[in-house]
Design a protein around this motif. Structure first.
Motif, mmCIF file in Angstrom:
data_model
loop_
_atom_site.group_PDB
_atom_site.id
_atom_site.type_symbol
_atom_site.label_atom_id
_atom_site.label_comp_id
_atom_site.label_asym_id
_atom_site.label_seq_id
_atom_site.Cartn_x
_atom_site.Cartn_y
_atom_site.Cartn_z
ATOM 1 N N LEU A 2 59.982 -5.878 74.024
ATOM 2 C CA LEU A 2 58.740 -4.676 74.378
ATOM 3 C C LEU A 2 59.908 -3.786 75.609
ATOM 4 O O LEU A 2 59.655 -2.768 75.840
ATOM 5 N N THR A 3 61.313 -3.983 75.488
ATOM 6 C CA THR A 3 62.415 -3.273 76.343
ATOM 7 C C THR A 3 62.260 -2.495 74.814
ATOM 8 O O THR A 3 62.995 -0.674 75.589
ATOM 9 N N PHE A 6 59.230 0.348 75.206
ATOM 10 C CA PHE A 6 59.661 1.271 76.512
ATOM 11 C C PHE A 6 60.626 1.871 75.950
ATOM 12 O O PHE A 6 59.628 3.160 76.799
ATOM 13 N N PHE A 9 58.745 4.263 73.898
ATOM 14 C CA PHE A 9 57.444 4.792 74.355
ATOM 15 C C PHE A 9 57.994 6.336 76.019
ATOM 16 O O PHE A 9 57.140 6.923 75.720
ATOM 17 N N ILE A 10 59.668 6.014 76.355
ATOM 18 C CA ILE A 10 60.327 7.268 76.959
ATOM 19 C C ILE A 10 60.205 8.157 76.379
ATOM 20 O O ILE A 10 60.401 9.223 76.429
ATOM 21 N N LEU A 296 52.008 2.841 71.599
ATOM 22 C CA LEU A 296 52.445 2.822 72.763
ATOM 23 C C LEU A 296 52.357 2.140 73.739
ATOM 24 O O LEU A 296 52.304 0.918 74.777
ATOM 25 N N LEU A 300 52.221 -1.931 76.079
ATOM 26 C CA LEU A 300 52.614 -1.959 76.814
ATOM 27 C C LEU A 300 51.677 -2.304 78.139
ATOM 28 O O LEU A 300 52.370 -3.230 79.157
ATOM 29 N N PHE A 305 54.062 -4.067 80.842
ATOM 30 C CA PHE A 305 55.396 -4.042 81.217
ATOM 31 C C PHE A 305 55.834 -2.873 81.610
ATOM 32 O O PHE A 305 55.365 -1.366 80.646
ATOM 33 N N GLN A 306 56.911 -3.420 82.872
ATOM 34 C CA GLN A 306 56.922 -2.295 83.748
ATOM 35 C C GLN A 306 55.512 -0.815 84.239
ATOM 36 O O GLN A 306 55.985 0.219 83.339
ATOM 37 N N TRP A 307 54.999 -1.434 83.859
ATOM 38 C CA TRP A 307 53.750 -0.505 84.198
ATOM 39 C C TRP A 307 53.734 0.458 85.260
ATOM 40 O O TRP A 307 53.106 1.512 85.388
ATOM 41 N N VAL A 310 55.423 3.015 82.883
ATOM 42 C CA VAL A 310 54.529 3.955 82.281
ATOM 43 C C VAL A 310 53.054 4.419 82.816
ATOM 44 O O VAL A 310 53.105 5.185 81.913
#
Length: 368
Positions: A2-3, A6, A9-10, A296, A300, A305-307, A310
């Motif tokens: 997931l990292t 993430f 995605f960035i 992605l 996420l 995850f890190q919403w 995100v």
């Protein structure tokens, strides 16, 4: 895992913002365009194959353009209906109409580029303005608006060819949205000095540009691409400009079913593999990043995850793209599409994936 997703995605968000704010915004937020007549001699070229009903309606509109010096070159590409007979009647009615009759050639059977080449050679004027047999200009100032963008250096003009609006039709919204997004791309890239395509529904260039690249010879065996492949080869930062005043637009009747439009887009997409490598790459990156952004983000969000990071990035990308597409849609007089943007984009993304996969396993049908 997931990292990794993430950070990927960035990166995708950065790519998307680079396209929308770094490239597409150049056109989207451009100042309105004005036009004044250059009074240059123009040949309007229309190639038709089995378009009897369309040419009856649209050729008189072209003939009644408010322009002092133009001819219309009508090319009948071995039609099996009454297209040629209709053209012959127009030739008798309008003194500025020139008729080119194309018979089937064994080497180039069914190839529109062969017919267009004969028409271009028959044209008496140095400046050529193209549209399709099923298209019509929005005003009687179309020739003036398009040719006003010619200068000593700018000898190729890219125009906008839209589709008629059909009320309460979702497929019509998809078709018009795809047309707006495509125009946004090729207008923006032309504006920053890398023109890569145009549409035959509305395109102009000086005849010398055609002969400078030996016409369509490099891609004569490719059934499509008389517009985009020619521009991809002939256009550059120095000789190409755009025309986006409403008076310069043309429109045509859109497909009415998803299947018909899907097959049409298959033909259009099939020519992209013949573009210059840079253009193939930039288009591929854009469309892949569109799909990956959506995929992605869903992953996420599903795992939360890190919403808190995100979600702002997700909203930022949508805000930027919505604004850019919205301002462009307004320029193209398609602002009713703006409110539908998120839905239309998602449908278009999955349609493009479907087209890509389908074209791998079967060839689309072209000009017959």
């Amino acid at each position: 895992m997931l990292t990794i997703i993430f950070f990927f995605f960035i990166a995708i968000v950065v790519i998307q913002l680079s396209y929308y704010l770094g490239i597409f915004a150049k056109f989207s937020f451009a100042k309105p365009q004005n036009f004044t007549s250059k009074k240059i001699s123009v040949s309007v070229i229309v190639c038709a194959k089995n378009e009897e009903e369309n040419v009856k309606k649209y050729i008189p509109i072209l003939a009644e353009q408010n322009y002092p010096d133009f001819e219309i070159v009508l090319i009948d590409d071995a039609s099996s209906d009454e297209t040629l007979e209709v053209f012959e009647e127009f030739e008798k009615t309008y003194p500025n109409i020139r008729l080119v009759k194309v018979k089937n050639n064994e080497a180039f059977w069914g190839n529109k580029k062969y017919a267009l080449t004969l028409g271009i050679k028959a044209a008496k004027k140095e400046y050529l303005l193209f549209t399709d047999a099923d298209c019509y200009p929005t005003s009687n100032e179309w020739i003036t608006a398009m040719t006003s963008q010619f200068t000593m250096n700018k000898t190729i003009v890219l125009g906008y060819g839209g589709y008629e609006k059909i009320e309460h039709s979702f497929i019509n919204k998809i078709i018009r949205f795809e047309t707006v997004l495509t125009a946004l791309q090729y207008f923006s890239w032309a504006k920053i000095g890398n023109p890569y395509m145009g549409v035959g529904r509305n395109l102009a260039y000086k005849k010398e540009e055609f002969f400078n690249v030996n016409g369509f010879i490099k891609h004569i065996q490719v059934r499509s691409g008389d517009d985009d492949l020619f521009i991809n080869e002939a256009a550059n930062a120095h000789n190409t400009t755009i025309s986006f005043t409403p008076e310069s637009f043309t429109y045509s009747k859109p497909k009415e079913t998803y299947k018909e439009w899907f097959n049409q887009k298959r033909r259009h997409v099939s020519t992209a593999k013949f573009y210059k490598m840079f253009d193939q790459i930039q288009l591929g990156i854009f469309y892949c990043s569109q799909f990956l952004f959506l995929l992605l983000a869903i992953i996420l969000f599903a795992f939360q995850f890190q919403w808190m990071i995100v979600l702002p990035l997700f909203l930022l990308r949508y805000l930027a793209s919505w604004l850019v597409v919205g301002f462009s849609a307004k320029k193209f007089q398609e602002k009713d599409l703006t409110i539908w943007f998120p839905v239309l984009e998602i449908v278009l993304i999955f349609t493009q994936i479907n087209i890509f996969i389908t074209n791998i396993f079967s060839k689309p049908v072209h000009w017959k």
